[in-house]
Design a protein around this motif. Structure first.
Motif, PDB file in Angstrom:
ATOM      1  N   ARG A   1       0.810  -1.213   0.000  1.00  0.00           N
ATOM      2  CA  ARG A   1       0.000   0.000   0.000  1.00  0.00           C
ATOM      3  C   ARG A   1       0.843   1.263   0.000  1.00  0.00           C
ATOM      4  O   ARG A   1       0.338   2.345  -0.275  1.00  0.00           O
TER       5      ARG A   1
ATOM      6  N   SER B   1     -11.571  -5.026  -8.936  1.00  0.00           N
ATOM      7  CA  SER B   1     -11.245  -5.817  -7.733  1.00  0.00           C
ATOM      8  C   SER B   1     -10.288  -5.063  -6.813  1.00  0.00           C
ATOM      9  O   SER B   1      -9.647  -4.081  -7.201  1.00  0.00           O
ATOM     10  N   ALA B   2     -10.165  -5.582  -5.610  1.00  0.00           N
ATOM     11  CA  ALA B   2      -9.258  -4.987  -4.621  1.00  0.00           C
ATOM     12  C   ALA B   2      -7.810  -5.052  -5.112  1.00  0.00           C
ATOM     13  O   ALA B   2      -7.040  -4.108  -4.905  1.00  0.00           O
ATOM     14  N   GLU B   3      -7.434  -6.150  -5.764  1.00  0.00           N
ATOM     15  CA  GLU B   3      -6.075  -6.282  -6.276  1.00  0.00           C
ATOM     16  C   GLU B   3      -5.797  -5.239  -7.356  1.00  0.00           C
ATOM     17  O   GLU B   3      -4.713  -4.659  -7.411  1.00  0.00           O
TER      18      GLU B   3
END
Length: 191
Positions: free
Chosen positions: A43, A120-122
């Motif tokens: 992150r 998506s989160a990825e």
């Protein structure tokens, strides 16, 4: 056929070994928590090399500060705190010349949360890694970690207004990247 036998992981005994600087215990802790450390570091990093540097720096801090862990508290929460702070230290050390934008320079920025629901989160994490370091750091601390602007300002040694404006700019940049990404996906699907 000849699988390596999985060792059971007893956190308390591993932590006890780490307190005694036993390499085998440190290796077990590293292997057990590597994925967690990597997910935190991703992150804040701009690429895989930075991720690995942050992970390794974080584990060095974990091993040197393991005596500060309070066994009555959640190890994962303590681990996450140390990793996030290690990522911030890495940021300070390697991106010290990054310019933060003050709130006075901020113009009204619209943000559309519905765009983020389309990927998506990825994919979002990959886009976050493309943000400039200052934006990525504030975005991750505020949106992902849940820090307040006052806490971010203190951690990064900036003022609160700067934190707010960098978050707004990060969101605007994310919006642009998501729009482009979604548009590219639609164009790819139509080929």
């Amino acid at each position: 056929m000849f699988r390596k036998k999985q060792r059971s992981f007893d956190l308390q005994s591993v932590l006890s070994g780490c307190l005694k600087n036993r390499p085998s215990a440190q290796k077990m802790l590293y292997e057990q928590y590597f994925g967690f450390a990597k997910s935190i570091s991703m992150r804040y990093a701009s690429g895989s090399d930075e991720v690995m540097e942050m992970v390794n720096d974080g584990f060095m801090k974990i091993f040197t500060k393991i005596s500060m862990y309070d066994p009555n508290q959640s190890f994962e929460a303590w681990f996450k705190t140390v990793m996030v702070r290690s990522c911030i230290d890495y940021y300070r050390k390697n991106h010290a010349k990054v310019a933060f934008v003050d709130v006075d320079e901020l113009h009204f920025l619209a943000y559309d949360d519905q765009l983020l629901e389309k990927i998506s989160a990825e994919e979002i994490l990959e886009l976050v890694q493309h943000l400039p370091p200052a934006y990525r750091t504030v975005f991750s601390l505020y949106v992902v970690e849940g820090y307040s602007h006052a806490e971010i300002a203190k951690l990064l040694e900036i003022n609160e207004g700067t934190s707010r404006s960098n978050l707004a700019k990060a969101r605007m940049k994310m919006k642009e990247m998501v729009k482009t990404y979604v548009s590219d996906l639609k164009n790819y699907d139509n080929v």
